[in-house]
Write an enzyme that holds these catalytic residues in place. Structure first.
Site, short mmCIF file in Angstrom:
data_model
loop_
_atom_site.label_atom_id
_atom_site.label_comp_id
_atom_site.label_asym_id
_atom_site.label_seq_id
_atom_site.Cartn_x
_atom_site.Cartn_y
_atom_site.Cartn_z
N HIS A 1 -14.82 -38.13 -12.15
CA HIS A 1 -15.76 -37.07 -11.74
C HIS A 1 -15.52 -36.64 -10.29
CE1 HIS A 1 -18.06 -38.25 -15.36
NE2 HIS A 1 -17.75 -39.47 -14.97
N SER B 1 -1.64 -18.30 8.57
CA SER B 1 -2.54 -17.17 8.35
C SER B 1 -2.27 -16.14 9.44
CB SER B 1 -3.98 -17.64 8.42
OG SER B 1 -4.82 -16.58 8.82
N LYS C 1 -4.18 -22.28 10.89
CA LYS C 1 -4.05 -22.52 9.46
C LYS C 1 -2.68 -22.99 9.02
CE LYS C 1 -7.44 -20.98 6.83
NZ LYS C 1 -8.00 -21.73 5.74
N GLU D 1 -0.89 -23.76 -4.62
CA GLU D 1 -1.86 -22.89 -5.29
C GLU D 1 -1.19 -22.04 -6.36
OE1 GLU D 1 -5.13 -22.00 -1.84
OE2 GLU D 1 -3.11 -21.31 -1.49
#
Ligand code: ARG
Length: 473
Positions: A163, A284, A290, A297
């Site tokens: 979980h 970024s 960043k 992804e």
């Protein structure tokens, strides 16, 4: 009004008086996609020529001329000199057209006892067989990277989750080895699917075979197929081998997406378990601090693409009456797209895992926060004090909530406090309360103790060697 294409198709235009509509040509052509099959198309033609000579349908010199012509066509395509023509629809007709320019009317004998219907599906089967072999090698490469990192981190403690809540201590190596297993099954599925891909439909003709005395065994053998397909109608109209591959591919992509998602999670500030190499991250344009896991992804997103390919071809094939229909021309788009997506995903994943920087301290900290040895405490109560597990579970629950209240880890809980919950608890309990100890005790087969993980790694390495028919240690 769409303009008419000047030249009617020379390969099938006999019964046509004028040219075809420009729109007709546009929707019909597939050359931009199927030019990718040129090598297989020429190999299939070569095998067909050899067979035609063997059974006496072509004279030996004719066969030689055709083969030489085909070799030249191949050379032209590979050197980028070949001019592909849209009005020639597909790769088969582009190749044959050029062959005629090179060797004259004899080129027309190449198509004896053959149809584009059996030709195209033979090409696709050959092509896919090669790609399956390539994907298997790539997958093995990824497994090897994972094995290497697993060995390095066979003893690196990290929280195991259920979980997404800290559950029990595992090692980073054990976690990575789970993916080695998953990818191993993907490889098995690929190999299994390859058996059904590797059947020869060549000689099925348009749909019903041919009156020419062809030798299907001969072409099948030259092209390295495992067997000849038994029914000509099935031969030209089946695409289940593509659907099967796509579903194997989807599963593979799902596995990669799970690891990708874990990398995304582990690189967040909240976890901080790993860092991706600079080369496999992006910055970024606005926020200078960043370092984004874009590659992970994107691999995470790819199952959408794979499922799209699978569902698109499933819908194409649904309810399609036997035998060939032009609908099936659409199979290649999905197949090529799927293979490209998988190839890139595996390569990218390998690179990310290879360059991972592991932060053992963060992993250890996360572990300490989550009472990961609560199960060990309950197990200890069962083993040492003969307390039934359900009761042991209750006692442990009370000790954990007390520890939580005091802001202590289980291994820091004073004995007297634990004894307040249950007076039978003695000093020996500390043996199992430290995550390291708990881990060492997880020695059941397939378990997470460093010794088990090392054994699993060695066994996996032996298995790969065996798969390749190599020496076993
Ligand atoms: N380009 C076609 C395909 O990919 C080749 C087969 C054409 N056959 C036909 N009867 N028109 O399916």
């Amino acid at each position: 009004m769409a303009e008419e294409v000047e030249m009617g198709n020379e390969m099938w235009g006999g019964r046509f008086s004028g040219g075809v509509d420009e729109l007709m040509e546009r929707i019909n052509r597939s050359i931009d996609i199927d030019k990718r099959l040129y090598k297989e198309d020429i190999a299939v033609s070569m095998a067909h020529v050899s067979m035609l000579v063997r059974v006496g349908l072509l004279k030996r010199e004719e066969g030689v001329q055709l083969e030489e012509g085909l070799t030249r066509v191949l050379g032209e395509i590979e050197s980028g000199k070949f001019g592909f023509h849209d009005h020639l629809e597909d790769i088969h007709m582009n190749v044959e057209h050029r062959l005629r320019e090179l060797i004259g009317p004899l080129a027309g004998k190449l198509h004896t006892g053959r149809s584009r219907n059996d030709q195209v599906v033979t090409d696709v089967r050959l092509w896919l067989r090669g790609e399956i072999d390539g994907l298997e090698i790539l997958l093995e490469g990824l497994q090897r990277v994972l094995l290497l990192r697993s060995r390095e981190h066979a003893g690196t403690l990290m929280p195991g989750y259920t979980h997404l809540q800290v559950a029990q201590p595992v090692t980073f190596g054990h976690h990575l080895m789970a993916y080695v297993e998953m990818l191993g099954r993907d490889r098995e599925r690929l190999r299994d699917c390859r058996v059904r891909v590797n059947e020869s439909p060549l000689g099925s003709g348009a749909l019903s075979g041919t009156s020419f005395p062809i030798d299907r065994e001969h072409t099948s053998e030259i092209l390295g197929f495992g067997c000849v397909m038994r029914n000509s109608m099935d031969g030209v109209s089946s695409r289940d081998f593509v659907l099967e591959f796509l579903s194997v591919g989807l599963n593979m992509s799902l596995h990669l997406s799970r690891l990708a998602e874990e990398l995304v999670l582990w690189t967040t500030e909240g976890f901080g378990f790993v860092k991706l190499s600079e080369g496999m991250t992006t910055g970024s344009s606005m926020m200078p601090q960043k370092r984004n896991p874009d590659a992970a992804e994107l691999v995470r997103a790819k199952p959408g693409q794979l499922l799209g390919c699978l569902s698109s071809l499933s819908v194409v094939m649904k309810g399609l009456p036997l035998t060939y229909a032009k609908d099936m021309q659409e199979d290649k788009k999905s197949l090529f797209d799927a293979v490209d997506t998988l190839t890139l995903s595996i390569l990218v994943m390998g690179e990310m895992v290879r360059g991972l920087e592991v932060d053992k301290v963060s992993m250890r900290k996360a572990l300490d926060k989550g009472y990961p040895t609560a199960t060990d405490l309950a197990d200890w109560l069962v083993q040492e004090l003969d307390i039934p597990f359900r009761e042991a579970h209750r006692i442990t629950g009370r000790i954990v909530s007390e520890a939580e209240r005091l802001g202590l880890q289980l291994s820091e809980m004073p004995l007297e406090l634990m004894r307040e919950t249950d007076g039978r608890i003695g000093e020996g309990v500390y043996e199992v309360l430290l995550p390291e100890r708990s881990l060492d005790r997880r020695t059941s087969f397939g378990g997470s103790s460093p010794a088990c993980v090392l054994r699993a790694i060695e066994e996996a390495e032996r298995r790969f060697l065996r798969d390749r028919g190599g020496e076993e240690k």
